[in-house]
Design a protein around this motif. Structure first.
Motif, PDB file in Angstrom:
ATOM      1  N   ARG A 453       0.816  -1.039   0.052  1.00  0.00           N
ATOM      2  CA  ARG A 453       0.125  -0.044  -0.126  1.00  0.00           C
ATOM      3  C   ARG A 453       0.993   1.078  -0.016  1.00  0.00           C
ATOM      4  O   ARG A 453       0.077   2.380  -0.375  1.00  0.00           O
ATOM      5  CB  ARG A 453      -1.018  -0.069   1.217  1.00  0.00           C
ATOM      6  CG  ARG A 453      -1.831  -1.144   1.353  1.00  0.00           C
ATOM      7  CD  ARG A 453      -3.029  -0.726   0.233  1.00  0.00           C
ATOM      8  NE  ARG A 453      -3.912   0.226   0.617  1.00  0.00           N
ATOM      9  CZ  ARG A 453      -4.664   0.860  -0.189  1.00  0.00           C
ATOM     10  NH1 ARG A 453      -4.814   0.492  -1.565  1.00  0.00           N
ATOM     11  NH2 ARG A 453      -5.376   1.752   0.342  1.00  0.00           N
ATOM     12  N   GLY A 454       1.850   1.168   0.543  1.00  0.00           N
ATOM     13  CA  GLY A 454       2.763   2.381   0.562  1.00  0.00           C
ATOM     14  C   GLY A 454       2.601   2.832   2.118  1.00  0.00           C
ATOM     15  O   GLY A 454       1.576   2.813   2.582  1.00  0.00           O
ATOM     16  N   ALA A 455       3.864   3.431   2.780  1.00  0.00           N
ATOM     17  CA  ALA A 455       3.644   3.935   3.884  1.00  0.00           C
ATOM     18  C   ALA A 455       2.512   4.936   4.330  1.00  0.00           C
ATOM     19  O   ALA A 455       1.857   4.603   5.171  1.00  0.00           O
ATOM     20  CB  ALA A 455       5.020   4.631   4.455  1.00  0.00           C
ATOM     21  N   GLY A 456       2.295   5.763   3.258  1.00  0.00           N
ATOM     22  CA  GLY A 456       1.321   6.631   3.907  1.00  0.00           C
ATOM     23  C   GLY A 456      -0.268   6.176   3.856  1.00  0.00           C
ATOM     24  O   GLY A 456      -0.945   6.704   4.901  1.00  0.00           O
ATOM     25  N   ARG A 457      -0.612   5.200   3.089  1.00  0.00           N
ATOM     26  CA  ARG A 457      -1.606   4.348   3.215  1.00  0.00           C
ATOM     27  C   ARG A 457      -1.879   3.293   3.897  1.00  0.00           C
ATOM     28  O   ARG A 457      -2.828   2.912   4.652  1.00  0.00           O
ATOM     29  CB  ARG A 457      -2.274   4.202   1.798  1.00  0.00           C
ATOM     30  CG  ARG A 457      -3.176   5.249   1.324  1.00  0.00           C
ATOM     31  CD  ARG A 457      -3.533   4.796  -0.237  1.00  0.00           C
ATOM     32  NE  ARG A 457      -2.619   5.734  -0.914  1.00  0.00           N
ATOM     33  CZ  ARG A 457      -2.307   5.408  -2.269  1.00  0.00           C
ATOM     34  NH1 ARG A 457      -3.124   4.273  -3.018  1.00  0.00           N
ATOM     35  NH2 ARG A 457      -1.554   5.927  -2.989  1.00  0.00           N
ATOM     36  N   ALA A 458      -0.475   2.702   4.682  1.00  0.00           N
ATOM     37  CA  ALA A 458      -0.666   1.512   5.403  1.00  0.00           C
ATOM     38  C   ALA A 458      -0.494   1.987   6.932  1.00  0.00           C
ATOM     39  O   ALA A 458      -0.967   1.133   7.733  1.00  0.00           O
ATOM     40  CB  ALA A 458       0.571   0.766   4.950  1.00  0.00           C
ATOM     41  N   VAL A 459       0.031   3.176   7.337  1.00  0.00           N
ATOM     42  CA  VAL A 459       0.476   3.409   8.585  1.00  0.00           C
ATOM     43  C   VAL A 459      -0.661   3.467   9.510  1.00  0.00           C
ATOM     44  O   VAL A 459      -0.573   2.841  10.622  1.00  0.00           O
ATOM     45  CB  VAL A 459       1.623   4.582   8.535  1.00  0.00           C
ATOM     46  CG1 VAL A 459       0.843   5.838   8.131  1.00  0.00           C
ATOM     47  CG2 VAL A 459       1.968   4.639  10.051  1.00  0.00           C
ATOM     48  N   VAL A 460      -1.690   4.133   9.017  1.00  0.00           N
ATOM     49  CA  VAL A 460      -3.096   4.193   9.824  1.00  0.00           C
ATOM     50  C   VAL A 460      -3.679   2.775  10.280  1.00  0.00           C
ATOM     51  O   VAL A 460      -3.838   2.604  11.385  1.00  0.00           O
ATOM     52  CB  VAL A 460      -3.860   5.377   9.218  1.00  0.00           C
ATOM     53  CG1 VAL A 460      -5.257   5.193  10.130  1.00  0.00           C
ATOM     54  CG2 VAL A 460      -3.074   6.588   9.352  1.00  0.00           C
ATOM     55  N   PRO A 461      -4.070   2.164   9.236  1.00  0.00           N
ATOM     56  CA  PRO A 461      -4.702   0.713   9.437  1.00  0.00           C
ATOM     57  C   PRO A 461      -3.641   0.014  10.315  1.00  0.00           C
ATOM     58  O   PRO A 461      -4.152  -0.685  11.217  1.00  0.00           O
ATOM     59  CB  PRO A 461      -4.759   0.176   8.166  1.00  0.00           C
ATOM     60  CG  PRO A 461      -4.700   1.251   6.950  1.00  0.00           C
ATOM     61  CD  PRO A 461      -4.048   2.396   7.651  1.00  0.00           C
ATOM     62  N   LEU A 462      -2.273  -0.052  10.161  1.00  0.00           N
ATOM     63  CA  LEU A 462      -1.270  -0.728  10.828  1.00  0.00           C
ATOM     64  C   LEU A 462      -1.545  -0.142  12.276  1.00  0.00           C
ATOM     65  O   LEU A 462      -1.258  -1.082  13.305  1.00  0.00           O
ATOM     66  CB  LEU A 462       0.007  -0.410  10.204  1.00  0.00           C
ATOM     67  CG  LEU A 462       0.271  -1.507   9.102  1.00  0.00           C
ATOM     68  CD1 LEU A 462       1.689  -1.133   8.534  1.00  0.00           C
ATOM     69  CD2 LEU A 462       0.075  -3.125   9.460  1.00  0.00           C
TER      70      LEU A 462
END
Lengths: 543, 90, 98
Positions: A453-462
């Motif tokens: 997803r790329g960091a920007g889009r993965a970081v919040v769900p993670l």
């Protein structure tokens, strides 16, 4: 100092930091939890009905157990204060011949009590290895097994970490005094990350230096001793470490004639009034160097090992064989040596210091995380007024994905594998193997998701995954208490409930981080690897 | 035991606050404390903290406990200050 | 070594040469120093002495490794650290009881 040196050391700092930051994050996060290894083990231990054997009856317990199981003479432990994870009075582990000392996982666990007729009742058990698993992640920077090569790799990581510490301080020297305590929030994100990183790094520098040096020593001490034995001690090292070797082989003695544990405890107590014994470890009862180590702690003193310190006694005569490791009465030389261990394991000052180490270790994990964020922020391509949004460099995008995948994946993986100790108990054949599967499953899935997803889009769900996983620890306990039919349990000792409370606080902290990060990826600068926004012409004027 | 330990840690906390408040970078108060008196008072409180800890701990342990506590407190103070400062500037 | 100029010469990066000097010669230097410590602490019990000697190696090793980028070139790092090694090991040989 010449600015040339600063530039050189900045390069050293950058490379050592990038190479080791994520491994060190895992080591520090798992290490923070390992400070509370015993409470974790107590939280995870399924309740068993253990017959209590009064201390006065332990001589009979020992004699009958040894008669039924002669293999236990090699080494067994007498627990003075039964806990959830060590409920039996007497327990031991039988290990394979030639097994690596550091391999703490394999081996058969036995425990023994006396039944109503006074017969020894020996049973084999599979105690939860959850706490040990987290400790192993800590000891070998996230690798699954504590083997020689893995430990050597951790030694390299620790050496690079030491290099990163020194170079970081050198880089900071010119502004050290001026910027001490500075944490400037504001438009300049690089400045903010730099301050946030430096404040932790400089102020807790002594803690980190201790950790770096001791970690290198723990990785290589066997090799160092072997080399020094060959070149400096002329091969006499084994003698130096075993001074009280008997001249002639004594006749084997009858375990039934040993002094009762109560007497041994009195002997230990007489040596040091502040000493609080916790267990007796009997070693090599059939051999020429039989001894019993009375383990315990002294609240006023430091302890040389993670589980405390000990005095070694002869189990038959009560003669003191060694008091070098007895907390509170060590001479200056042994206190100095013990302090190297105590400063790593937090075995001084009791529970308050354990909490301080827990928080300092979490701050350390933050140090490495923020170091990576800083690296990324420093290489950000900014959007100029009136120009199109620039693409960010590939290396910053990859490092951003790796950082959130590894760090947040590690948090979520550890939390879920803790909760799994209760959920999977009784449902899988080998629960201890499942701790590995759950942790590495979550860890690698998080990593893959972050890259996909790329960091920007993965970081919040993670972050939400990590928050909910961590909250699942106390929720599991609550559910176990409310619905006993599920076959789970809620241990109510202060230590076990402390795990639940800490996990709840951690879960809320992660939720807060998730919400703050969500704001940033939505509203923050678009010319950043952290922006989750699609590049739409209508949005461009906003930031 | 817990009484002396607790008072030692509280004294050290008070000393750390005095030292931190004297820093031009502190964000807890609208204005930093006068540097010299605050730092002197802070240092005196830290000495008192060490003496209190020394009542129940071996001296080397008292020093270790104090240093560990100071590291933690001094790391946390700027972060808490940033939170406070941000709230107030809103 | 002779002084070649008064103006500071530019510092050569020499990453590989300096890192190797710091790692290898730093390690041998640390081992040599631990040997000296063993000689200097004859009063301690052998077991305690051996532990101190083991603990001494890592701080010296990492200290040398961390500091070796201050040398103005890789060659100088090797020469200075090599010289320090010679000195330490010569002392060790001379002072060692036969």
């Amino acid at each position: 100092m010449r600015s040339d040196y600063i530039r050189i050391y900045k390069t050293v700092h950058t490379w050592t930091g990038i190479l080791t930051g994520m491994a060190l994050f895992i080591a520090f996060y798992a290490g923070a939890l390992t400070v509370f290894k015993e409470p974790l083990a107590r939280w995870a231990a399924a309740p068993v009905a253990a017959l209590e054997v009064p201390l006065a009856e332990t001589p009979a317990l020992i004699a009958k157990t040894l008669a039924a199981h002669p293999g236990a003479a090699k080494g067994f432990q007498l627990n003075l204060k039964p806990t959830e994870d060590e409920p039996a009075r007497l327990s031991w582990v039988e290990r394979e011949e030639g097994q690596d000392d550091h391999d703490t996982l394999s081996g058969h666990h036995y425990s023994a009590t006396l039944d109503a007729e006074g017969n020894a009742l020996v049973s084999e058990s599979q105690p939860s290895q959850l706490a040990e698993f987290i400790d192993i992640l800590h000891r070998v920077v996230g690798l699954p097994f504590d083997t020689d090569p893995n430990r050597w790799l951790m030694g390299v990581v620790a050496a690079l970490y030491a290099l990163a510490l020194v170079s970081g301080v050198i880089v900071l020297l010119p502004t050290l005094v001026k910027d001490f305590f500075a944490l400037r929030l504001g438009k300049n994100l690089k400045r903010m990350w730099l301050d946030a990183h430096n404040v932790v790094g400089i102020i807790s520098l002594p803690f980190h230096i201790v950790m770096a040096i001791t970690a290198v020593v723990f990785a290589y001490h066997d090799g160092l001793y072997a080399l020094q034995d060959k070149f400096l001690h002329n091969g006499r090292l084994a003698n130096a470490f075993n001074q009280q070797r008997p001249a002639a082989k004594p006749a084997p003695r009858d375990p039934a004639d040993m002094l009762p544990p109560v007497t041994l405890l009195e002997r230990a107590q007489a040596l040091s009034p502040g000493f609080e014994p916790s267990s007796l470890q009997y070693v090599n009862l059939a051999g020429p160097r039989a001894m019993v180590r009375v383990w315990g702690t002294d609240p006023a003193a430091l302890a040389p090992r993670a589980m405390g310190g000990f005095v070694a006694l002869d189990p038959w005569s009560g003669k003191v064989l060694s008091r070098d490791f007895l907390p509170g009465t060590q001479d200056a030389a042994n206190t100095t040596l013990s302090s190297f261990f105590a400063l790593h394991f937090a075995t001084f000052g009791g529970t308050p210091v354990r909490w301080m180490y827990f928080l300092l270790a979490l701050a350390g994990a933050w140090l490495f995380y923020s170091g990576n964020l800083l690296w990324i922020e420093s290489r950000r391509k900014k959007q100029r007024q009136g120009e199109a949004l620039p693409g960010q460099r590939l290396d910053t995008r990859l490092l951003a994905s790796a950082t959130v995948g590894v760090c947040i994946g590690c948090i979520a993986g550890i939390s879920l594998t803790i909760a799994a100790a209760k959920w999977l108990h009784g449902h899988v054949a080998d629960l201890n193997a499942w701790h590995w599967y759950v942790y590495y499953g979550v860890f690698f899935a998080s990593l893959a998701w972050a890259f996909w997803r790329g960091a920007g889009r993965a970081v919040v769900p993670l972050l939400w995954l990590a928050a909910l996983s961590t909250c699942s620890i106390p929720l599991t306990t609550l559910l176990a208490w409310a619905v006993p039919g599920l076959g789970m349990w809620a241990n109510t000792s202060l230590a076990a409930l402390g795990v639940d409370a800490t996990a709840l606080a951690g879960g809320f902290a992660l939720m807060w981080a998730a919400r703050a990060t969500a704001r940033r990826v939505r509203l923050g600068a678009e010319d950043s690897v952290w922006s989750a926004r699609k590049i739409l012409p209508s949005c461009q004027g906003l930031s | 035991m817990p009484g002396w330990l607790l008072s030692g840690l509280l004294l050290a906390l008070a000393g750390s606050l005095a030292i931190h408040f004297a820093s031009p970078h502190q964000r807890w108060r609208p204005r930093a404390l006068a540097a010299h008196p605050a730092r002197l008072a802070g240092a005196a409180l830290l000495v008192a903290a060490l003496i209190a800890l020394g009542q129940v701990l071996h001296s080397v342990v008292a020093v270790f406990v104090l240093l560990t506590w100071l590291m933690l407190v001094f790391v946390l103070l700027p972060y808490l200050g940033a939170l406070i400062g941000r709230k107030e500037s809103r | 070594m002779t002084k070649t100029s008064t103006k500071p010469a530019p510092i050569r990066r020499d990453w590989i040469a300096k890192s190797l000097a710091g790692t290898l010669l730093g390690f041998t230097l640390a081992m040599g120093c631990s040997g000296l410590l063993i000689l200097a602490t004859a009063g301690l019990s052998p077991g305690t002495r051996a532990q101190f000697a083991m603990w001494l190696v890592t701080p010296i090793w990492l200290g040398v490794l961390s500091g070796c980028f201050f040398f103005s070139s890789g060659l100088r790092a090797w020469l200075w650290l090599g010289g320090a090694n010679l000195l330490v090991f010569a002392t060790l040989l001379l002072a060692r009881p036969a």
